[in-house]
Design an enzyme around this catalytic site. Structure first.
Site, PDB file in Angstrom:
ATOM      1  N   LYS A  25      58.931  57.731   3.166  1.00 48.01           N
ATOM      2  CA  LYS A  25      57.606  58.126   2.644  1.00 48.01           C
ATOM      3  C   LYS A  25      57.753  59.184   1.555  1.00 48.01           C
ATOM      4  O   LYS A  25      57.164  59.082   0.486  1.00 48.01           O
ATOM      5  CB  LYS A  25      56.752  58.689   3.795  1.00 48.01           C
ATOM      6  CG  LYS A  25      55.483  59.385   3.307  1.00 48.01           C
ATOM      7  CD  LYS A  25      54.672  59.974   4.444  1.00 48.01           C
ATOM      8  CE  LYS A  25      55.080  61.334   4.914  1.00 48.01           C
ATOM      9  NZ  LYS A  25      54.695  62.460   4.038  1.00 48.01           N
ATOM     10  N   ASN A  26      58.543  60.212   1.847  1.00 49.17           N
ATOM     11  CA  ASN A  26      58.595  61.340   0.922  1.00 49.17           C
ATOM     12  C   ASN A  26      59.395  61.039  -0.333  1.00 49.17           C
ATOM     13  O   ASN A  26      59.458  61.858  -1.246  1.00 49.17           O
ATOM     14  CB  ASN A  26      59.110  62.590   1.638  1.00 49.17           C
ATOM     15  CG  ASN A  26      58.081  63.084   2.641  1.00 49.17           C
ATOM     16  OD1 ASN A  26      56.933  62.645   2.621  1.00 49.17           O
ATOM     17  ND2 ASN A  26      58.492  63.983   3.522  1.00 49.17           N
ATOM     18  N   ARG A  95      48.424  65.582   0.359  1.00 44.42           N
ATOM     19  CA  ARG A  95      48.927  66.655  -0.460  1.00 44.42           C
ATOM     20  C   ARG A  95      49.986  66.215  -1.477  1.00 44.42           C
ATOM     21  O   ARG A  95      50.109  66.795  -2.558  1.00 44.42           O
ATOM     22  CB  ARG A  95      49.534  67.708   0.490  1.00 44.42           C
ATOM     23  CG  ARG A  95      50.058  68.896  -0.207  1.00 44.42           C
ATOM     24  CD  ARG A  95      50.823  69.823   0.701  1.00 44.42           C
ATOM     25  NE  ARG A  95      51.773  70.546  -0.110  1.00 44.42           N
ATOM     26  CZ  ARG A  95      51.486  71.654  -0.754  1.00 44.42           C
ATOM     27  NH1 ARG A  95      50.307  72.200  -0.650  1.00 44.42           N
ATOM     28  NH2 ARG A  95      52.398  72.226  -1.505  1.00 44.42           N
ATOM     29  N   ASP A 119      48.250  67.892   5.262  1.00 40.20           N
ATOM     30  CA  ASP A 119      48.500  68.175   6.677  1.00 40.20           C
ATOM     31  C   ASP A 119      47.767  69.402   7.161  1.00 40.20           C
ATOM     32  O   ASP A 119      47.473  70.319   6.402  1.00 40.20           O
ATOM     33  CB  ASP A 119      49.999  68.399   6.909  1.00 40.20           C
ATOM     34  CG  ASP A 119      50.771  67.135   6.701  1.00 40.20           C
ATOM     35  OD1 ASP A 119      50.487  66.176   7.405  1.00 40.20           O
ATOM     36  OD2 ASP A 119      51.628  67.127   5.809  1.00 40.20           O
ATOM     37  N   ASP A 310      60.458  68.843   9.401  1.00 40.94           N
ATOM     38  CA  ASP A 310      59.823  67.626   9.908  1.00 40.94           C
ATOM     39  C   ASP A 310      60.475  67.116  11.198  1.00 40.94           C
ATOM     40  O   ASP A 310      59.875  66.350  11.925  1.00 40.94           O
ATOM     41  CB  ASP A 310      59.912  66.523   8.843  1.00 40.94           C
ATOM     42  CG  ASP A 310      59.351  67.000   7.531  1.00 40.94           C
ATOM     43  OD1 ASP A 310      58.137  67.021   7.386  1.00 40.94           O
ATOM     44  OD2 ASP A 310      60.149  67.414   6.668  1.00 40.94           O
TER      45      ASP A 310
HETATM   46  N1  EPU Z   1      55.619  76.752  -1.057  1.00 40.25           N
HETATM   47  C1  EPU Z   1      55.039  77.812  -1.718  1.00 40.25           C
HETATM   48  N2  EPU Z   1      54.655  77.643  -3.012  1.00 40.25           N
HETATM   49  C2  EPU Z   1      54.825  76.467  -3.678  1.00 40.25           C
HETATM   50  C3  EPU Z   1      55.427  75.390  -3.008  1.00 40.25           C
HETATM   51  C4  EPU Z   1      55.818  75.547  -1.685  1.00 40.25           C
HETATM   52  O1  EPU Z   1      54.876  78.880  -1.149  1.00 40.25           O
HETATM   53  O2  EPU Z   1      54.474  76.389  -4.857  1.00 40.25           O
HETATM   54  C5  EPU Z   1      56.040  76.921   0.332  1.00 40.25           C
HETATM   55  C6  EPU Z   1      55.254  76.001   1.257  1.00 40.25           C
HETATM   56  O3  EPU Z   1      54.019  76.565   1.617  1.00 40.25           O
HETATM   57  C7  EPU Z   1      56.203  75.883   2.414  1.00 40.25           C
HETATM   58  C8  EPU Z   1      57.585  75.863   1.748  1.00 40.25           C
HETATM   59  O4  EPU Z   1      57.391  76.490   0.475  1.00 40.25           O
HETATM   60  O5  EPU Z   1      56.118  76.994   3.261  1.00 40.25           O
HETATM   61  C9  EPU Z   1      58.196  74.503   1.572  1.00 40.25           C
HETATM   62  O6  EPU Z   1      57.344  73.662   0.820  1.00 40.25           O
HETATM   63  P1  EPU Z   1      57.879  72.469  -0.086  1.00 40.25           P
HETATM   64  O7  EPU Z   1      57.263  72.595  -1.413  1.00 40.25           O
HETATM   65  O8  EPU Z   1      59.362  72.363   0.006  1.00 40.25           O
HETATM   66  O9  EPU Z   1      57.268  71.209   0.669  1.00 40.25           O
HETATM   67  P2  EPU Z   1      56.388  70.054   0.091  1.00 40.25           P
HETATM   68  O10 EPU Z   1      56.962  69.502  -1.142  1.00 40.25           O
HETATM   69  O11 EPU Z   1      54.966  70.447   0.093  1.00 40.25           O
HETATM   70  C10 EPU Z   1      57.733  68.197   1.364  1.00 40.25           C
HETATM   71  C11 EPU Z   1      57.419  67.084   2.308  1.00 40.25           C
HETATM   72  C12 EPU Z   1      57.047  67.638   3.664  1.00 40.25           C
HETATM   73  C13 EPU Z   1      58.202  68.477   4.165  1.00 40.25           C
HETATM   74  C14 EPU Z   1      58.539  69.578   3.138  1.00 40.25           C
HETATM   75  C15 EPU Z   1      59.738  70.404   3.516  1.00 40.25           C
HETATM   76  C16 EPU Z   1      56.476  65.421   0.896  1.00 40.25           C
HETATM   77  C17 EPU Z   1      55.288  64.617   0.528  1.00 40.25           C
HETATM   78  N3  EPU Z   1      56.306  66.320   1.827  1.00 40.25           N
HETATM   79  O12 EPU Z   1      56.543  68.955   1.248  1.00 40.25           O
HETATM   80  O13 EPU Z   1      56.907  66.509   4.525  1.00 40.25           O
HETATM   81  O14 EPU Z   1      57.840  69.063   5.391  1.00 40.25           O
HETATM   82  O15 EPU Z   1      58.815  68.963   1.867  1.00 40.25           O
HETATM   83  O16 EPU Z   1      60.869  69.639   3.612  1.00 40.25           O
HETATM   84  O17 EPU Z   1      57.559  65.203   0.374  1.00 40.25           O
HETATM   85  C18 EPU Z   1      55.849  65.122   6.098  1.00 40.25           C
HETATM   86  O18 EPU Z   1      56.480  64.173   5.659  1.00 40.25           O
HETATM   87  O19 EPU Z   1      55.179  65.042   7.157  1.00 40.25           O
HETATM   88  C19 EPU Z   1      55.855  66.389   5.400  1.00 40.25           C
HETATM   89  C20 EPU Z   1      54.949  67.321   5.607  1.00 40.25           C
END
Ligand code: EPU
Length: 421
Positions: A25-26, A95, A119, A310
Protein backbone atom coordinates in the site's frame (compact mmCIF):
# COMPACT_ATOMS: atom_id res chain seq x y z
CA UNK A 1 -15.05 -2.35 -3.98
CA UNK A 2 -17.48 -4.12 -1.64
CA UNK A 3 -17.67 -2.44 1.72
CA UNK A 4 -16.94 -4.34 4.92
CA UNK A 5 -18.61 -3.44 8.18
CA UNK A 6 -17.22 -5.98 10.57
CA UNK A 7 -14.95 -8.99 10.76
CA UNK A 8 -16.03 -11.99 12.78
CA UNK A 9 -13.24 -14.24 14.13
CA UNK A 10 -13.43 -17.46 16.12
CA UNK A 11 -10.34 -18.57 17.99
CA UNK A 12 -9.02 -21.95 16.94
CA UNK A 13 -5.94 -24.04 16.43
CA UNK A 14 -2.63 -23.43 14.76
CA UNK A 15 -2.37 -21.78 11.34
CA UNK A 16 -0.90 -23.92 8.54
CA UNK A 17 -0.12 -23.38 4.87
CA UNK A 18 0.80 -20.70 2.42
CA UNK A 19 -0.63 -17.17 2.52
CA UNK A 20 0.01 -14.71 -0.29
CA UNK A 21 1.10 -11.14 0.28
CA UNK A 22 -0.03 -8.37 -2.10
CA UNK A 23 1.63 -5.20 -3.35
CA UNK A 24 2.65 -2.61 -0.75
CA UNK A 25 0.00 0.00 0.00
CA UNK A 26 2.61 2.51 1.07
CA UNK A 27 4.48 2.03 -2.18
CA UNK A 28 1.67 1.95 -4.73
CA UNK A 29 0.08 5.16 -3.46
CA UNK A 30 3.35 7.04 -4.07
CA UNK A 31 3.92 5.34 -7.43
CA UNK A 32 0.49 6.52 -8.48
CA UNK A 33 1.33 10.07 -7.37
CA UNK A 34 4.60 9.91 -9.33
CA UNK A 35 2.74 9.36 -12.61
CA UNK A 36 1.56 12.98 -12.36
CA UNK A 37 5.10 14.01 -13.32
CA UNK A 38 4.81 13.08 -16.99
CA UNK A 39 2.18 12.56 -19.64
CA UNK A 40 1.58 9.05 -20.96
CA UNK A 41 0.22 5.59 -20.23
CA UNK A 42 1.54 3.76 -17.16
CA UNK A 43 0.97 0.15 -16.09
CA UNK A 44 1.45 -0.63 -12.43
CA UNK A 45 1.44 -4.36 -11.65
CA UNK A 46 0.79 -6.15 -8.33
CA UNK A 47 -1.62 -3.45 -7.18
CA UNK A 48 -3.72 -4.56 -4.18
CA UNK A 49 -7.52 -4.11 -4.15
CA UNK A 50 -7.73 -1.74 -1.22
CA UNK A 51 -9.73 1.39 -0.52
CA UNK A 52 -6.70 3.68 -0.41
CA UNK A 53 -5.84 2.74 -4.01
CA UNK A 54 -9.42 3.61 -5.00
CA UNK A 55 -9.07 6.94 -3.23
CA UNK A 56 -5.76 7.73 -4.92
CA UNK A 57 -7.40 6.75 -8.25
CA UNK A 58 -10.18 9.25 -7.51
CA UNK A 59 -7.56 11.87 -6.75
CA UNK A 60 -5.72 11.23 -10.03
CA UNK A 61 -9.03 11.37 -11.91
CA UNK A 62 -9.80 14.72 -10.25
CA UNK A 63 -6.62 16.08 -11.83
CA UNK A 64 -7.69 14.88 -15.28
CA UNK A 65 -6.08 11.41 -15.45
CA UNK A 66 -7.98 8.23 -16.13
CA UNK A 67 -7.41 5.03 -14.18
CA UNK A 68 -8.55 1.52 -15.11
CA UNK A 69 -7.96 -1.80 -13.38
CA UNK A 70 -7.43 -5.17 -15.00
CA UNK A 71 -6.85 -7.76 -12.25
CA UNK A 72 -3.87 -6.57 -10.28
CA UNK A 73 -2.72 -4.18 -13.03
CA UNK A 74 -3.63 -0.53 -12.93
CA UNK A 75 -3.44 1.47 -16.12
CA UNK A 76 -3.08 5.20 -15.58
CA UNK A 77 -3.39 7.64 -18.47
CA UNK A 78 -1.93 11.02 -17.67
CA UNK A 79 -2.92 13.82 -20.06
CA UNK A 80 -0.74 16.65 -21.39
CA UNK A 81 -2.33 19.10 -18.98
CA UNK A 82 -3.33 18.25 -15.42
CA UNK A 83 -5.27 20.27 -12.86
CA UNK A 84 -2.90 20.60 -9.85
CA UNK A 85 -5.58 20.37 -7.18
CA UNK A 86 -6.19 17.72 -4.54
CA UNK A 87 -9.76 18.33 -3.37
CA UNK A 88 -10.84 18.20 0.25
CA UNK A 89 -13.51 15.50 -0.28
CA UNK A 90 -10.77 13.03 -1.27
CA UNK A 91 -7.82 14.23 0.80
CA UNK A 92 -9.76 14.20 4.08
CA UNK A 93 -10.21 10.46 3.69
CA UNK A 94 -6.54 9.54 3.49
CA UNK A 95 -3.39 11.22 4.50
CA UNK A 96 -1.08 9.71 1.87
CA UNK A 97 -2.66 12.14 -0.60
CA UNK A 98 -0.19 14.79 0.57
CA UNK A 99 2.44 13.17 -1.69
CA UNK A 100 0.80 14.61 -4.79
CA UNK A 101 2.15 18.00 -3.75
CA UNK A 102 5.75 17.39 -4.93
CA UNK A 103 4.88 16.03 -8.39
CA UNK A 104 2.16 18.65 -9.01
CA UNK A 105 4.53 21.44 -8.08
CA UNK A 106 7.26 20.02 -10.31
CA UNK A 107 4.94 19.52 -13.27
CA UNK A 108 2.69 22.58 -13.06
CA UNK A 109 4.60 25.12 -10.96
CA UNK A 110 1.85 24.99 -8.37
CA UNK A 111 -0.16 22.63 -6.19
CA UNK A 112 -3.33 23.20 -4.22
CA UNK A 113 -3.76 20.45 -1.67
CA UNK A 114 -6.38 20.24 1.06
CA UNK A 115 -4.91 19.77 4.54
CA UNK A 116 -4.57 15.99 5.04
CA UNK A 117 -6.69 13.75 7.28
CA UNK A 118 -6.18 9.98 7.65
CA UNK A 119 -5.46 7.69 10.55
CA UNK A 120 -6.84 8.27 13.94
CA UNK A 121 -3.55 8.47 15.82
CA UNK A 122 -1.79 11.55 17.15
CA UNK A 123 -1.15 14.85 15.39
CA UNK A 124 0.63 14.33 12.07
CA UNK A 125 2.17 17.58 10.87
CA UNK A 126 3.64 18.25 7.42
CA UNK A 127 6.14 20.93 8.43
CA UNK A 128 9.10 18.95 7.04
CA UNK A 129 7.42 18.60 3.65
CA UNK A 130 6.85 22.34 3.54
CA UNK A 131 10.31 23.32 4.80
CA UNK A 132 12.05 21.00 2.35
CA UNK A 133 10.05 22.29 -0.62
CA UNK A 134 10.77 25.86 0.49
CA UNK A 135 14.49 25.03 0.30
CA UNK A 136 13.90 24.13 -3.35
CA UNK A 137 12.32 27.56 -3.84
CA UNK A 138 8.60 26.89 -3.35
CA UNK A 139 6.39 29.46 -1.69
CA UNK A 140 3.45 28.52 0.47
CA UNK A 141 0.29 30.03 1.75
CA UNK A 142 -2.78 28.49 3.27
CA UNK A 143 -6.37 29.60 2.96
CA UNK A 144 -9.79 27.98 3.30
CA UNK A 145 -8.32 24.64 4.39
CA UNK A 146 -6.00 24.38 1.39
CA UNK A 147 -2.21 24.61 1.15
CA UNK A 148 -1.12 26.45 -1.96
CA UNK A 149 2.46 25.79 -3.09
CA UNK A 150 3.99 27.77 -5.96
CA UNK A 151 7.26 27.89 -7.84
CA UNK A 152 7.95 28.33 -11.54
CA UNK A 153 11.63 27.57 -10.98
CA UNK A 154 12.45 24.84 -8.53
CA UNK A 155 16.17 24.92 -7.78
CA UNK A 156 18.23 21.97 -6.54
CA UNK A 157 19.43 22.40 -2.95
CA UNK A 158 20.82 20.47 0.00
CA UNK A 159 18.01 19.55 2.36
CA UNK A 160 18.70 18.16 5.80
CA UNK A 161 15.61 16.53 7.25
CA UNK A 162 15.17 16.87 10.99
CA UNK A 163 13.73 13.35 11.04
CA UNK A 164 13.74 10.73 8.26
CA UNK A 165 10.08 11.30 7.37
CA UNK A 166 8.81 8.93 4.71
CA UNK A 167 6.28 11.34 3.21
CA UNK A 168 8.61 14.36 3.28
CA UNK A 169 11.37 12.36 1.57
CA UNK A 170 8.93 11.23 -1.15
CA UNK A 171 7.53 14.70 -1.78
CA UNK A 172 11.02 16.17 -1.98
CA UNK A 173 12.37 13.51 -4.31
CA UNK A 174 9.43 13.96 -6.68
CA UNK A 175 9.78 17.74 -6.70
CA UNK A 176 13.57 17.60 -7.10
CA UNK A 177 13.32 15.36 -10.15
CA UNK A 178 12.29 18.42 -12.20
CA UNK A 179 14.38 21.07 -10.38
CA UNK A 180 17.31 22.90 -11.96
CA UNK A 181 20.56 21.43 -10.68
CA UNK A 182 21.23 18.82 -8.04
CA UNK A 183 19.34 18.16 -4.83
CA UNK A 184 20.85 16.21 -1.96
CA UNK A 185 18.50 14.98 0.76
CA UNK A 186 20.31 14.12 3.96
CA UNK A 187 18.74 12.06 6.73
CA UNK A 188 16.34 10.77 4.09
CA UNK A 189 13.96 7.94 4.98
CA UNK A 190 15.38 4.55 3.95
CA UNK A 191 12.18 2.50 3.68
CA UNK A 192 12.00 -0.03 0.80
CA UNK A 193 8.97 1.92 -0.48
CA UNK A 194 11.26 4.93 -1.12
CA UNK A 195 13.63 2.76 -3.15
CA UNK A 196 10.64 1.42 -5.08
CA UNK A 197 9.44 4.95 -5.86
CA UNK A 198 12.91 6.01 -7.02
CA UNK A 199 13.13 2.92 -9.22
CA UNK A 200 9.96 3.97 -11.06
CA UNK A 201 11.16 7.59 -11.27
CA UNK A 202 14.45 6.46 -12.79
CA UNK A 203 12.54 4.34 -15.34
CA UNK A 204 10.66 7.55 -16.18
CA UNK A 205 13.95 9.31 -16.93
CA UNK A 206 14.83 10.77 -13.53
CA UNK A 207 18.40 10.66 -12.29
CA UNK A 208 18.37 9.54 -8.68
CA UNK A 209 21.09 7.75 -6.77
CA UNK A 210 21.28 6.62 -3.17
CA UNK A 211 17.62 5.63 -2.72
CA UNK A 212 17.36 3.27 0.24
CA UNK A 213 20.24 5.05 1.98
CA UNK A 214 20.08 8.17 4.13
CA UNK A 215 21.56 10.39 1.40
CA UNK A 216 19.60 10.63 -1.82
CA UNK A 217 21.02 12.64 -4.71
CA UNK A 218 18.73 13.82 -7.48
CA UNK A 219 20.13 15.44 -10.62
CA UNK A 220 17.19 17.48 -11.88
CA UNK A 221 15.98 17.05 -15.45
CA UNK A 222 14.63 20.47 -16.25
CA UNK A 223 13.01 19.82 -19.61
CA UNK A 224 9.41 18.62 -19.63
CA UNK A 225 10.19 16.09 -22.39
CA UNK A 226 12.96 14.39 -20.43
CA UNK A 227 10.40 12.48 -18.37
CA UNK A 228 8.06 9.86 -19.83
CA UNK A 229 5.67 7.15 -18.69
CA UNK A 230 6.88 3.71 -17.59
CA UNK A 231 5.63 0.37 -16.25
CA UNK A 232 6.44 -1.01 -12.83
CA UNK A 233 5.71 -3.88 -10.45
CA UNK A 234 4.96 -2.87 -6.87
CA UNK A 235 7.10 -4.44 -4.13
CA UNK A 236 5.37 -6.82 -1.66
CA UNK A 237 3.71 -5.31 1.39
CA UNK A 238 6.02 -5.89 4.36
CA UNK A 239 3.37 -4.71 6.80
CA UNK A 240 0.84 -7.20 5.50
CA UNK A 241 3.54 -9.89 5.69
CA UNK A 242 4.29 -8.90 9.30
CA UNK A 243 0.59 -9.29 10.13
CA UNK A 244 0.66 -12.95 9.06
CA UNK A 245 3.96 -13.69 10.81
CA UNK A 246 2.59 -12.31 14.06
CA UNK A 247 -0.68 -14.21 13.49
CA UNK A 248 1.19 -17.52 13.40
CA UNK A 249 3.18 -16.36 16.43
CA UNK A 250 -0.09 -16.01 18.31
CA UNK A 251 -1.72 -19.28 17.24
CA UNK A 252 1.35 -21.44 16.69
CA UNK A 253 1.79 -23.38 13.45
CA UNK A 254 3.79 -23.31 10.25
CA UNK A 255 3.20 -20.92 7.36
CA UNK A 256 4.88 -19.53 4.28
CA UNK A 257 4.15 -15.89 3.56
CA UNK A 258 4.33 -16.21 -0.22
CA UNK A 259 6.00 -13.34 -2.03
CA UNK A 260 7.28 -11.60 1.13
CA UNK A 261 10.87 -10.35 1.20
CA UNK A 262 12.90 -11.22 4.27
CA UNK A 263 15.40 -8.45 3.50
CA UNK A 264 12.64 -5.83 3.86
CA UNK A 265 11.83 -6.92 7.38
CA UNK A 266 15.01 -8.41 8.83
CA UNK A 267 14.77 -6.63 12.18
CA UNK A 268 11.25 -7.95 12.77
CA UNK A 269 12.30 -11.47 11.76
CA UNK A 270 15.21 -11.25 14.19
CA UNK A 271 12.86 -10.17 16.99
CA UNK A 272 10.41 -12.98 16.23
CA UNK A 273 13.36 -15.38 16.28
CA UNK A 274 14.31 -14.07 19.72
CA UNK A 275 10.76 -14.78 20.84
CA UNK A 276 10.96 -18.43 19.75
CA UNK A 277 9.82 -18.48 16.12
CA UNK A 278 11.91 -20.32 13.55
CA UNK A 279 11.93 -18.05 10.56
CA UNK A 280 13.89 -17.94 7.36
CA UNK A 281 13.65 -16.83 3.81
CA UNK A 282 12.41 -19.36 1.38
CA UNK A 283 12.34 -19.38 -2.43
CA UNK A 284 8.60 -18.62 -2.15
CA UNK A 285 8.80 -15.91 0.51
CA UNK A 286 9.26 -16.20 4.26
CA UNK A 287 8.81 -19.49 6.10
CA UNK A 288 7.88 -19.47 9.80
CA UNK A 289 7.37 -22.16 12.40
CA UNK A 290 5.93 -20.97 15.70
CA UNK A 291 5.63 -22.84 19.00
CA UNK A 292 2.28 -23.02 20.83
CA UNK A 293 3.39 -20.06 22.97
CA UNK A 294 6.06 -17.49 22.19
CA UNK A 295 8.39 -15.94 24.77
CA UNK A 296 8.16 -12.23 25.58
CA UNK A 297 10.78 -9.68 24.51
CA UNK A 298 11.12 -5.90 24.57
CA UNK A 299 11.02 -3.88 21.38
CA UNK A 300 10.81 -0.32 20.11
CA UNK A 301 9.59 1.22 16.87
CA UNK A 302 12.19 3.09 14.83
CA UNK A 303 12.55 4.38 11.27
CA UNK A 304 13.67 1.73 8.76
CA UNK A 305 15.62 -0.55 9.10
CA UNK A 306 14.29 -0.57 12.68
CA UNK A 307 11.05 -2.27 13.65
CA UNK A 308 8.32 -0.26 11.89
CA UNK A 309 5.72 1.55 13.93
CA UNK A 310 3.18 -0.24 11.74
CA UNK A 311 4.34 -3.63 13.09
CA UNK A 312 3.80 -2.56 16.66
CA UNK A 313 0.09 -3.34 17.08
CA UNK A 314 0.84 -6.91 15.94
CA UNK A 315 3.77 -7.24 18.32
CA UNK A 316 1.73 -5.90 21.24
CA UNK A 317 -0.97 -8.45 20.39
CA UNK A 318 1.61 -11.22 20.16
CA UNK A 319 3.09 -10.22 23.53
CA UNK A 320 -0.42 -10.24 25.01
CA UNK A 321 -0.39 -14.05 24.86
CA UNK A 322 3.38 -14.69 25.08
CA UNK A 323 5.10 -16.12 28.11
CA UNK A 324 6.54 -13.33 30.27
CA UNK A 325 6.58 -9.54 30.27
CA UNK A 326 7.54 -7.32 27.32
CA UNK A 327 7.96 -3.57 27.06
CA UNK A 328 7.12 -1.90 23.77
CA UNK A 329 8.22 1.68 23.12
CA UNK A 330 6.68 3.86 20.41
CA UNK A 331 9.08 6.45 19.03
CA UNK A 332 7.14 7.75 16.02
CA UNK A 333 3.49 8.49 16.65
CA UNK A 334 2.27 9.80 20.00
CA UNK A 335 -1.30 8.48 20.01
CA UNK A 336 -0.66 5.02 18.69
CA UNK A 337 -1.74 2.88 21.65
CA UNK A 338 -5.51 3.34 21.34
CA UNK A 339 -6.09 -0.27 20.32
CA UNK A 340 -4.69 -1.33 23.69
CA UNK A 341 -8.07 -0.54 25.30
CA UNK A 342 -9.65 -2.94 22.84
CA UNK A 343 -7.10 -5.66 23.63
CA UNK A 344 -7.79 -5.16 27.32
CA UNK A 345 -11.45 -5.84 26.62
CA UNK A 346 -10.24 -9.19 25.32
CA UNK A 347 -8.47 -9.94 28.60
CA UNK A 348 -4.97 -8.65 27.77
CA UNK A 349 -2.89 -7.36 30.68
CA UNK A 350 -1.33 -4.18 29.26
CA UNK A 351 -0.36 -0.94 30.96
CA UNK A 352 0.57 2.12 28.95
CA UNK A 353 2.49 5.16 30.06
CA UNK A 354 3.08 7.82 27.39
CA UNK A 355 5.27 6.09 24.78
CA UNK A 356 5.56 2.75 26.57
CA UNK A 357 3.37 -0.31 26.92
CA UNK A 358 4.12 -3.03 29.45
CA UNK A 359 2.53 -6.29 28.38
CA UNK A 360 2.19 -9.25 30.72
CA UNK A 361 1.29 -12.27 28.63
CA UNK A 362 -1.85 -14.24 29.50
CA UNK A 363 -2.45 -17.88 28.50
CA UNK A 364 -5.44 -17.06 26.30
CA UNK A 365 -7.47 -14.02 25.30
CA UNK A 366 -11.22 -13.94 25.48
CA UNK A 367 -13.32 -13.10 22.38
CA UNK A 368 -15.23 -9.81 22.62
CA UNK A 369 -16.80 -7.08 20.48
CA UNK A 370 -14.05 -4.54 19.67
CA UNK A 371 -13.52 -1.59 17.33
CA UNK A 372 -10.82 -0.88 14.73
CA UNK A 373 -9.45 2.67 15.09
CA UNK A 374 -7.04 2.45 12.15
CA UNK A 375 -5.78 -0.07 9.60
CA UNK A 376 -3.09 -1.76 11.68
CA UNK A 377 -4.98 -1.62 14.96
CA UNK A 378 -7.87 -3.28 13.14
CA UNK A 379 -5.83 -6.13 11.70
CA UNK A 380 -4.13 -6.61 15.08
CA UNK A 381 -7.56 -7.16 16.65
CA UNK A 382 -8.39 -9.74 13.97
CA UNK A 383 -5.25 -11.72 14.74
CA UNK A 384 -5.93 -11.34 18.47
CA UNK A 385 -9.29 -13.01 17.78
CA UNK A 386 -7.48 -16.01 16.30
CA UNK A 387 -6.04 -16.74 19.74
CA UNK A 388 -9.11 -15.90 21.80
CA UNK A 389 -11.75 -18.18 23.29
CA UNK A 390 -15.06 -17.76 21.52
CA UNK A 391 -15.99 -15.06 19.06
CA UNK A 392 -14.46 -11.64 18.42
CA UNK A 393 -16.30 -9.12 16.29
CA UNK A 394 -14.15 -6.28 14.98
CA UNK A 395 -16.38 -3.29 14.14
CA UNK A 396 -15.40 -0.42 11.82
CA UNK A 397 -13.63 -2.95 9.61
CA UNK A 398 -13.70 -0.48 6.72
CA UNK A 399 -10.41 0.81 8.19
CA UNK A 400 -8.91 -2.63 7.57
CA UNK A 401 -10.06 -2.60 3.92
CA UNK A 402 -8.02 0.58 3.45
CA UNK A 403 -4.85 -1.49 3.59
CA UNK A 404 -5.69 -5.21 3.25
CA UNK A 405 -6.95 -7.01 0.19
CA UNK A 406 -9.24 -9.76 1.58
CA UNK A 407 -7.64 -10.20 5.00
CA UNK A 408 -10.43 -12.57 6.08
CA UNK A 409 -10.21 -14.76 2.98
CA UNK A 410 -6.43 -15.00 3.16
CA UNK A 411 -6.50 -15.99 6.84
CA UNK A 412 -9.18 -18.61 6.06
CA UNK A 413 -6.74 -20.05 3.53
CA UNK A 414 -4.35 -20.97 6.36
CA UNK A 415 -7.07 -22.31 8.66
CA UNK A 416 -8.32 -19.17 10.45
CA UNK A 417 -12.05 -18.95 11.15
CA UNK A 418 -12.49 -15.37 9.89
CA UNK A 419 -15.45 -13.86 8.03
CA UNK A 420 -15.86 -10.32 6.67
CA UNK A 421 -19.47 -9.08 6.66
N1 EPU B 1 6.41 14.25 10.97
C1 EPU B 1 6.51 15.59 11.31
N2 EPU B 1 6.52 16.51 10.31
C2 EPU B 1 6.44 16.18 9.00
C3 EPU B 1 6.35 14.82 8.65
C4 EPU B 1 6.33 13.86 9.65
O1 EPU B 1 6.59 15.92 12.48
O2 EPU B 1 6.48 17.07 8.15
C5 EPU B 1 6.40 13.25 12.03
C6 EPU B 1 5.08 12.49 12.05
O3 EPU B 1 4.10 13.19 12.77
C7 EPU B 1 5.49 11.21 12.71
C8 EPU B 1 6.90 10.96 12.15
O4 EPU B 1 7.37 12.24 11.74
O5 EPU B 1 5.57 11.35 14.10
C9 EPU B 1 6.98 9.98 11.02
O6 EPU B 1 6.16 10.39 9.94
P1 EPU B 1 6.47 10.02 8.43
O7 EPU B 1 6.40 11.26 7.63
O8 EPU B 1 7.69 9.18 8.33
O9 EPU B 1 5.22 9.09 8.07
P2 EPU B 1 4.21 9.22 6.89
O10 EPU B 1 4.89 9.42 5.61
O11 EPU B 1 3.12 10.14 7.26
C10 EPU B 1 4.28 6.65 6.36
C11 EPU B 1 3.29 5.54 6.23
C12 EPU B 1 2.75 5.17 7.59
C13 EPU B 1 3.91 4.77 8.47
C14 EPU B 1 4.94 5.92 8.53
C15 EPU B 1 6.17 5.57 9.32
C16 EPU B 1 2.30 5.95 4.11
C17 EPU B 1 1.08 6.30 3.34
N3 EPU B 1 2.19 5.95 5.41
O12 EPU B 1 3.57 7.75 6.89
O13 EPU B 1 1.93 4.02 7.38
O14 EPU B 1 3.42 4.49 9.76
O15 EPU B 1 5.35 6.25 7.20
O16 EPU B 1 6.84 4.51 8.77
O17 EPU B 1 3.33 5.63 3.53
C18 EPU B 1 -0.01 2.70 7.53
O18 EPU B 1 0.33 2.12 6.50
O19 EPU B 1 -0.96 2.29 8.24
C19 EPU B 1 0.69 3.89 7.96
C20 EPU B 1 0.18 4.74 8.82
Amino acid sequence: MESIEQIRVRGGGPLEGSIPVGGAKNSVLKLMAATLLAEGAYHLHNVPRITDVDLMSDLLCATGCSVARDGTTLRIDVPAEIEPVAPYEIVEQFRASIVVMGPMLARCGEARVAMPGGDDFGPRPIDMHVRGLQELGAEFDTAHGYIHARSQNLQGARVLLEFPSVGATENLVMAAVRAKGTTVIDNAAREPEIADLCELLNKMGAQIIGAGSSTITIAGVDSQDALHSADHTVIPDRIEAATYLCAVGITGGEITVAGARHEHMSMLCQKLGEMGMRISHDPDGIWALAPRRMTSADCQSLPYPGIATDFKPFLVTLLATADGVGIVTENLFSGRFRYVDELRRMGADIRTDSHHAVIRGVERLSGAPVRAHDIRAGSALVIAGLAADGETIVADADHIARGYDDLAGKLRGIGGDVIAE
